[in-house]
Write a protein that holds these residues in place. Structure first.
Motif, PDB file in Angstrom:
ATOM      1  N   LYS A   2      -6.933 -22.984  56.921  1.00 58.43           N
ATOM      2  CA  LYS A   2      -6.339 -23.184  55.702  1.00 58.43           C
ATOM      3  C   LYS A   2      -5.142 -22.517  55.475  1.00 58.43           C
ATOM      4  O   LYS A   2      -4.819 -21.332  55.567  1.00 58.43           O
ATOM      5  N   LYS A   4      -2.707 -21.242  52.487  1.00 60.83           N
ATOM      6  CA  LYS A   4      -2.810 -21.167  51.220  1.00 60.83           C
ATOM      7  C   LYS A   4      -1.621 -20.572  50.385  1.00 60.83           C
ATOM      8  O   LYS A   4      -0.956 -19.711  51.248  1.00 60.83           O
ATOM      9  N   GLY A   5      -1.221 -21.164  49.365  1.00 61.32           N
ATOM     10  CA  GLY A   5      -0.345 -20.748  48.424  1.00 61.32           C
ATOM     11  C   GLY A   5       1.106 -21.386  48.775  1.00 61.32           C
ATOM     12  O   GLY A   5       1.289 -22.151  49.838  1.00 61.32           O
ATOM     13  N   LEU A  55     -10.565 -25.395  44.393  1.00 56.58           N
ATOM     14  CA  LEU A  55      -9.816 -24.549  45.099  1.00 56.58           C
ATOM     15  C   LEU A  55     -10.430 -23.116  45.279  1.00 56.58           C
ATOM     16  O   LEU A  55     -10.093 -22.689  46.325  1.00 56.58           O
ATOM     17  N   ASP A  56     -10.647 -22.618  44.169  1.00 61.83           N
ATOM     18  CA  ASP A  56     -11.283 -21.211  44.246  1.00 61.83           C
ATOM     19  C   ASP A  56     -12.455 -21.225  45.039  1.00 61.83           C
ATOM     20  O   ASP A  56     -12.644 -20.172  45.805  1.00 61.83           O
ATOM     21  N   GLU A  58     -12.531 -22.827  47.851  1.00 57.50           N
ATOM     22  CA  GLU A  58     -12.010 -22.781  49.181  1.00 57.50           C
ATOM     23  C   GLU A  58     -11.615 -21.374  49.512  1.00 57.50           C
ATOM     24  O   GLU A  58     -11.525 -21.004  50.759  1.00 57.50           O
ATOM     25  N   CYS A  59     -10.806 -20.782  48.808  1.00 58.36           N
ATOM     26  CA  CYS A  59     -10.287 -19.431  49.158  1.00 58.36           C
ATOM     27  C   CYS A  59      -9.485 -18.691  47.812  1.00 58.36           C
ATOM     28  O   CYS A  59      -9.381 -19.588  46.867  1.00 58.36           O
ATOM     29  N   ASN A  61      -6.653 -16.648  45.951  1.00 53.67           N
ATOM     30  CA  ASN A  61      -4.983 -16.519  45.935  1.00 53.67           C
ATOM     31  C   ASN A  61      -4.109 -17.860  46.453  1.00 53.67           C
ATOM     32  O   ASN A  61      -3.249 -17.753  47.197  1.00 53.67           O
ATOM     33  N   HIS A  62      -4.778 -18.891  45.978  1.00 56.79           N
ATOM     34  CA  HIS A  62      -4.176 -20.266  46.558  1.00 56.79           C
ATOM     35  C   HIS A  62      -2.950 -20.715  45.688  1.00 56.79           C
ATOM     36  O   HIS A  62      -2.393 -21.537  46.189  1.00 56.79           O
ATOM     37  N   ILE A  66      -3.671 -25.578  48.726  1.00 55.20           N
ATOM     38  CA  ILE A  66      -4.229 -25.330  49.852  1.00 55.20           C
ATOM     39  C   ILE A  66      -3.791 -26.466  50.962  1.00 55.20           C
ATOM     40  O   ILE A  66      -4.094 -27.576  50.727  1.00 55.20           O
ATOM     41  N   ASP A 132      -6.514 -17.634  58.115  1.00 54.33           N
ATOM     42  CA  ASP A 132      -5.727 -17.983  56.864  1.00 54.33           C
ATOM     43  C   ASP A 132      -5.197 -16.898  56.058  1.00 54.33           C
ATOM     44  O   ASP A 132      -4.032 -17.206  55.546  1.00 54.33           O
ATOM     45  N   LYS A 136      -1.222 -16.743  55.047  1.00 56.67           N
ATOM     46  CA  LYS A 136      -0.958 -16.563  53.612  1.00 56.67           C
ATOM     47  C   LYS A 136       0.104 -15.264  53.698  1.00 56.67           C
ATOM     48  O   LYS A 136       1.240 -15.205  52.902  1.00 56.67           O
TER      49      LYS A 136
END
Length: 238
Positions: A2, A4-5, A55-56, A58-59, A61-62, A66, A132, A136
């Protein structure tokens, strides 16, 4: 894997990373978010709009987006050496000896890419892989620098030396970094957060360079130290 960000996803799209789909927040409506979605659409990347709770899950601080990608593709050491050959310049390589914290690794990738390092060599064992979190923290730099994962760091150091690359460990007790000759084909070795460069690895290196400290604390975070050493190398190589 993933990604993210917003910066990281944007860079993944720019570099044509193999993205299988993008999960995007239904509630994000700002200009930057819209530009990323437009780019994804132009590149025919599937975008799935979901609630933030998805999204939360999944991970963290996205930042509302993602990208789901294939696993990170490591290169070979020869691929890193080829960067200098293709660009008709001297090798500039970073070797990490046991860096285990993903935040440190991500920060190191970011500074190495910014300072024009050809590639980074890491070990398969006792070292942080590309995750991931690393992607990030690198803020997209992971998409623009080569990373080789090798079985034995010391074997690769010996091979680099055979190909005319001078290898320097950054450790206490070495030559003052301000005075060291870092021109030509070089590789810089940075050690782990707790133990530094291992004894055998240090002995294999052509030299040891040391940053002079002027305060009461005699050590730096490895990502900060890497940035200082690489910048000094860039300055000397101009």
């Amino acid at each position: 894997m993933k990604v993210k960000g917003r910066n990281a996803v944007r860079e993944a799209l720019v570099s044509n990373t193999n993205i299988t789909k993008i999960l995007a927040s239904r509630s994000s409506k700002d200009k930057v978010f819209g530009e990323i979605i437009d780019m994804a659409n132009r590149k025919k990347v599937k975008v799935q709009f979901v609630d933030n709770k998805v999204l939360d899950a999944e991970c963290a601080n996205h930042q509302g987006i993602i990208a789901i990608t294939s696993d990170f593709e490591y290169c070979t050491v020869d691929d890193i050496l080829d960067v200098a050959r293709v660009n008709n310049r001297s090798n500039f390589i970073l070797i990490l000896d046991g860096v285990e914290d993903p935040h440190n690794f991500g920060s190191i990738i970011r500074v190495a890419e910014c300072l024009g390092v050809d590639g980074i060599i890491i070990s398969k064992n006792r070292a942080c892989p590309v995750t991931d979190t690393v992607a990030k923290v690198s803020a997209g730099a992971i998409e623009h620098i080569k990373i080789a994962k090798v079985t034995n760091i010391n074997t690769e150091i010996e091979r680099l030396k055979e190909q005319g690359v001078w290898v320097y460990a950054c450790e206490l007790g070495g030559e003052d970094l301000d005075k060291a000759d870092l021109s030509g084909n070089i590789a810089i070795v940075m050690g782990s957060e707790g133990k530094g460069v291992s004894r055998l690895t240090r002995e294999l290196c052509d030299g040891v360079v040391t940053m002079q400290m002027y305060g009461k604390v005699n050590s730096l975070n490895v990502s900060v130290a890497t940035g200082i050493v690489l910048y000094e190398a860039v300055r000397k190589r101009k």
